[in-house]
Design a protein around this motif. Structure first.
Motif, PDB file in Angstrom:
ATOM      1  N   PHE A  15       0.889  -1.158   0.000  1.00  0.00           N
ATOM      2  CA  PHE A  15       0.000   0.000   0.000  1.00  0.00           C
ATOM      3  C   PHE A  15       0.926   1.206   0.000  1.00  0.00           C
ATOM      4  O   PHE A  15       1.453   1.572   1.047  1.00  0.00           O
ATOM      5  CB  PHE A  15      -0.871   0.025   1.258  1.00  0.00           C
ATOM      6  N   LEU A  18       4.033   1.107   2.222  1.00  0.00           N
ATOM      7  CA  LEU A  18       3.894   0.075   3.261  1.00  0.00           C
ATOM      8  C   LEU A  18       3.781  -1.320   2.642  1.00  0.00           C
ATOM      9  O   LEU A  18       2.951  -1.551   1.763  1.00  0.00           O
ATOM     10  CB  LEU A  18       2.638   0.360   4.087  1.00  0.00           C
ATOM     11  N   ALA A  20       2.516  -4.659   3.209  1.00  0.00           N
ATOM     12  CA  ALA A  20       1.615  -5.422   4.093  1.00  0.00           C
ATOM     13  C   ALA A  20       1.911  -6.913   4.013  1.00  0.00           C
ATOM     14  O   ALA A  20       1.749  -7.638   5.002  1.00  0.00           O
ATOM     15  CB  ALA A  20       0.162  -5.149   3.714  1.00  0.00           C
ATOM     16  N   PRO A  39       0.336 -11.160  15.208  1.00  0.00           N
ATOM     17  CA  PRO A  39      -0.109 -10.015  16.014  1.00  0.00           C
ATOM     18  C   PRO A  39      -0.867  -8.982  15.166  1.00  0.00           C
ATOM     19  O   PRO A  39      -0.904  -9.089  13.935  1.00  0.00           O
ATOM     20  CB  PRO A  39       1.206  -9.415  16.532  1.00  0.00           C
ATOM     21  N   ASN A  40      -1.406  -7.971  15.828  1.00  0.00           N
ATOM     22  CA  ASN A  40      -2.129  -6.898  15.124  1.00  0.00           C
ATOM     23  C   ASN A  40      -1.274  -6.315  14.011  1.00  0.00           C
ATOM     24  O   ASN A  40      -0.088  -6.047  14.214  1.00  0.00           O
ATOM     25  CB  ASN A  40      -2.469  -5.763  16.089  1.00  0.00           C
ATOM     26  N   GLY A  41      -1.879  -6.140  12.845  1.00  0.00           N
ATOM     27  CA  GLY A  41      -1.174  -5.499  11.745  1.00  0.00           C
ATOM     28  C   GLY A  41      -0.171  -6.401  11.036  1.00  0.00           C
ATOM     29  O   GLY A  41       0.599  -5.942  10.194  1.00  0.00           O
ATOM     30  N   ALA A  42      -0.189  -7.712  11.349  1.00  0.00           N
ATOM     31  CA  ALA A  42       0.804  -8.640  10.778  1.00  0.00           C
ATOM     32  C   ALA A  42       0.566  -8.881   9.286  1.00  0.00           C
ATOM     33  O   ALA A  42       1.485  -9.272   8.564  1.00  0.00           O
ATOM     34  CB  ALA A  42       0.775  -9.962  11.533  1.00  0.00           C
ATOM     35  N   GLY A  43      -0.680  -8.694   8.835  1.00  0.00           N
ATOM     36  CA  GLY A  43      -0.980  -8.904   7.417  1.00  0.00           C
ATOM     37  C   GLY A  43      -1.987 -10.019   7.154  1.00  0.00           C
ATOM     38  O   GLY A  43      -2.231 -10.386   6.007  1.00  0.00           O
ATOM     39  N   LYS A  44      -2.621 -10.525   8.218  1.00  0.00           N
ATOM     40  CA  LYS A  44      -3.557 -11.655   8.074  1.00  0.00           C
ATOM     41  C   LYS A  44      -4.739 -11.305   7.168  1.00  0.00           C
ATOM     42  O   LYS A  44      -5.043 -12.035   6.222  1.00  0.00           O
ATOM     43  CB  LYS A  44      -4.096 -12.096   9.449  1.00  0.00           C
ATOM     44  N   SER A  45      -5.395 -10.179   7.479  1.00  0.00           N
ATOM     45  CA  SER A  45      -6.570  -9.809   6.674  1.00  0.00           C
ATOM     46  C   SER A  45      -6.164  -9.465   5.250  1.00  0.00           C
ATOM     47  O   SER A  45      -6.880  -9.792   4.295  1.00  0.00           O
ATOM     48  CB  SER A  45      -7.294  -8.614   7.299  1.00  0.00           C
ATOM     49  N   SER A  46      -4.999  -8.814   5.107  1.00  0.00           N
ATOM     50  CA  SER A  46      -4.525  -8.483   3.748  1.00  0.00           C
ATOM     51  C   SER A  46      -4.368  -9.765   2.941  1.00  0.00           C
ATOM     52  O   SER A  46      -4.770  -9.841   1.778  1.00  0.00           O
ATOM     53  CB  SER A  46      -3.192  -7.754   3.817  1.00  0.00           C
ATOM     54  N   TYR A  55      -8.380  -7.860  -2.791  1.00  0.00           N
ATOM     55  CA  TYR A  55      -7.209  -7.019  -3.055  1.00  0.00           C
ATOM     56  C   TYR A  55      -6.420  -7.644  -4.198  1.00  0.00           C
ATOM     57  O   TYR A  55      -6.356  -8.864  -4.304  1.00  0.00           O
ATOM     58  CB  TYR A  55      -6.276  -6.953  -1.835  1.00  0.00           C
ATOM     59  N   GLU A 179     -11.338 -14.518  10.958  1.00  0.00           N
ATOM     60  CA  GLU A 179     -11.584 -14.224  12.373  1.00  0.00           C
ATOM     61  C   GLU A 179     -13.009 -14.572  12.806  1.00  0.00           C
ATOM     62  O   GLU A 179     -13.745 -13.701  13.302  1.00  0.00           O
ATOM     63  CB  GLU A 179     -11.276 -12.752  12.670  1.00  0.00           C
ATOM     64  N   HIS A 212      -7.299 -14.517  15.461  1.00  0.00           N
ATOM     65  CA  HIS A 212      -6.562 -13.837  16.507  1.00  0.00           C
ATOM     66  C   HIS A 212      -6.417 -14.727  17.727  1.00  0.00           C
ATOM     67  O   HIS A 212      -5.433 -14.677  18.438  1.00  0.00           O
ATOM     68  CB  HIS A 212      -7.370 -12.603  16.944  1.00  0.00           C
TER      69      HIS A 212
HETATM   70  N1  LIG Z   1      -6.538  -0.830   2.627  1.00  0.00           N
HETATM   71  C1  LIG Z   1      -5.392  -0.537   3.245  1.00  0.00           C
HETATM   72  N2  LIG Z   1      -4.723   0.613   2.941  1.00  0.00           N
HETATM   73  C2  LIG Z   1      -3.550   0.911   3.548  1.00  0.00           C
HETATM   74  N3  LIG Z   1      -2.957   0.123   4.475  1.00  0.00           N
HETATM   75  C3  LIG Z   1      -3.586  -1.019   4.810  1.00  0.00           C
HETATM   76  C4  LIG Z   1      -4.835  -1.405   4.221  1.00  0.00           C
HETATM   77  N4  LIG Z   1      -5.208  -2.605   4.752  1.00  0.00           N
HETATM   78  C5  LIG Z   1      -4.249  -2.938   5.629  1.00  0.00           C
HETATM   79  N5  LIG Z   1      -3.280  -1.995   5.663  1.00  0.00           N
HETATM   80  C6  LIG Z   1      -2.059  -2.025   6.474  1.00  0.00           C
HETATM   81  O1  LIG Z   1      -1.402  -3.254   6.183  1.00  0.00           O
HETATM   82  C7  LIG Z   1      -0.846  -3.799   7.379  1.00  0.00           C
HETATM   83  C8  LIG Z   1      -1.440  -5.180   7.606  1.00  0.00           C
HETATM   84  O2  LIG Z   1      -2.791  -5.007   7.991  1.00  0.00           O
HETATM   85  P1  LIG Z   1      -3.810  -6.232   8.150  1.00  0.00           P
HETATM   86  O3  LIG Z   1      -5.142  -5.637   8.453  1.00  0.00           O
HETATM   87  O4  LIG Z   1      -3.687  -7.124   6.998  1.00  0.00           O
HETATM   88  O5  LIG Z   1      -3.209  -6.958   9.455  1.00  0.00           O
HETATM   89  P2  LIG Z   1      -3.924  -8.017  10.389  1.00  0.00           P
HETATM   90  O6  LIG Z   1      -2.888  -9.005  10.741  1.00  0.00           O
HETATM   91  O7  LIG Z   1      -5.162  -8.528   9.770  1.00  0.00           O
HETATM   92  O8  LIG Z   1      -4.260  -7.115  11.644  1.00  0.00           O
HETATM   93  P3  LIG Z   1      -5.443  -7.255  12.717  1.00  0.00           P
HETATM   94  O9  LIG Z   1      -5.186  -8.513  13.458  1.00  0.00           O
HETATM   95  O10 LIG Z   1      -5.267  -6.045  13.566  1.00  0.00           O
HETATM   96  O11 LIG Z   1      -6.748  -7.287  11.963  1.00  0.00           O
HETATM   97  C9  LIG Z   1      -1.150  -2.819   8.487  1.00  0.00           C
HETATM   98  O12 LIG Z   1      -0.029  -1.988   8.668  1.00  0.00           O
HETATM   99  C10 LIG Z   1      -2.331  -2.039   7.975  1.00  0.00           C
HETATM  100  O13 LIG Z   1      -2.365  -0.746   8.513  1.00  0.00           O
END
Ligand SMILES: Nc1ncnc2c1ncn2[C@@H]1O[C@H](COP(=O)(O)OP(=O)(O)OP(=O)(O)O)[C@@H](O)[C@H]1O
Length: 266
Positions: A15, A18, A20, A39-46, A55, A179, A212
């Motif tokens: 992104f 960044l 991800a 952990p939070n922000g690790a990239g799981k949802s991405s 995406y 999740e 999580h």
């Molecule tokens: N649409 C987006 N635009 C910009 N940055 C994004 C976007 N989606 C995710 N990110 C960034 O990508 C990184 C990974 O985010 P992601 O949501 O995939 O993590 P996660 O492991 O699912 O976190 P969580 O457990 O908190 O849901 C983070 O730094 C987040 O801020």
């Protein structure tokens, strides 16, 4: 549908500046329950969103059998045998459980717009068949007694099950769960763990679980991939992953540390 392997290879998602996902690779074996944690922000949802076509990957591939998913439209996933249940359910709260689950069946419905509008006898017969199957799936998930209830009045745990039922309604060979335990209490989570096991064991469906809740994951997964800052830091059986120093380090200072080392669900 024949079980297929899901192969994620060197998946990268940026992104702007960044990263991800940074060359993420793992394989979901047919019939297995594979968890993707971190952990939070690790990239799981991405990662989930790239696999399910929401995406576009910057680089890398996702193959489901011979199909390259990064080139598929999200609407084609059901036809390929992939069912998805999302973190924030996209259910219609005013429609009944059955009507919501029937949405999943439309991917399997034959007949064009005109036929559906005119509803000739063969379309009605097909609808009855789909409704019977949708009801069967709801029974399997323990929500067969609320088929005619609007989703909006159900407790949270039941709503999640409706979303999973909608995903199973496409008769998938791979189920993607994002999740599913988020927002659930301990009892609901334990019941969900047992349902997810049943989906793998009794229906033979491969499952990719983004989660999580470490306790849930360690109790039911066959294989676990751990992400941290968009990179894979561990990949293997739950017991090995849980003891991995890099995994413990990644979770240090987060609320999941304790459950990472001590809790088991189910
Ligand atoms: N649409 C987006 N635009 C910009 N940055 C994004 C976007 N989606 C995710 N990110 C960034 O990508 C990184 C990974 O985010 P992601 O949501 O995939 O993590 P996660 O492991 O699912 O976190 P969580 O457990 O908190 O849901 C983070 O730094 C987040 O801020």
């Amino acid at each position: 549908m024949n079980p297929r392997e899901l192969d994620v290879e060197r998946l990268t998602l940026r992104f702007g500046g960044l990263c991800a996902l940074d060359e993420v690779s793992f394989t979901v074996r047919p019939g297995s329950l594979h968890a993707l944690i971190g952990p939070n922000g690790a990239g799981k949802s991405s990662c989930f969103n790239v696999i399910s076509g929401l995406y576009r990957a910057t680089d890398g591939t996702v193959k489901f059998g011979e199909h390259e998913l990064t080139r598929e439209r999200p609407s084609h996933m059901a036809k390929l045998g992939i069912g998805r249940a999302f973190q924030n359910t996209a259910l219609s709260p005013h429609s009944t459980v059955l009507d919501n689950v029937m949405l999943g069946r439309y991917a399997l419905t034959s007949g064009g717009f005109l036929a559906c509008g005119l509803r000739p006898p063969w379309i009605r017969k097909q609808e009855r068949r789909h409704a019977a199957r949708a009801a069967e799936i709801c029974d399997f998930l323990g929500i067969g007694d609320v088929l005619r209830t609007p989703v909006g009045v159900l407790p949270y745990g039941a709503v999640k099950r409706v979303d999973i039922a909608r995903a199973l309604a496409v008769e998938p060979s791979l189920l993607l769960l994002d999740e599913p335990a988020a927002g659930m209490n301990a009892t609901e989570t334990a019941e969900l763990a047992s349902t997810i096991r049943q989906i793998r064991d009794e229906l033979g469906i491969s499952i990719l679980l983004v989660e999580h809740d470490m306790g849930l994951v360690m109790g039911i997964a066959d294989q676990v991939t751990v992400l941290d800052f968009g990179r894979v830091i561990a990949d293997g059986e739950p017991a090995l992953v849980r003891a991995d120093p890099e995994v413990i380090r990644a979770y240090l200072g987060t609320e999941s540390t304790q459950s990472a080392t001590s809790t088991e669900a189910g």
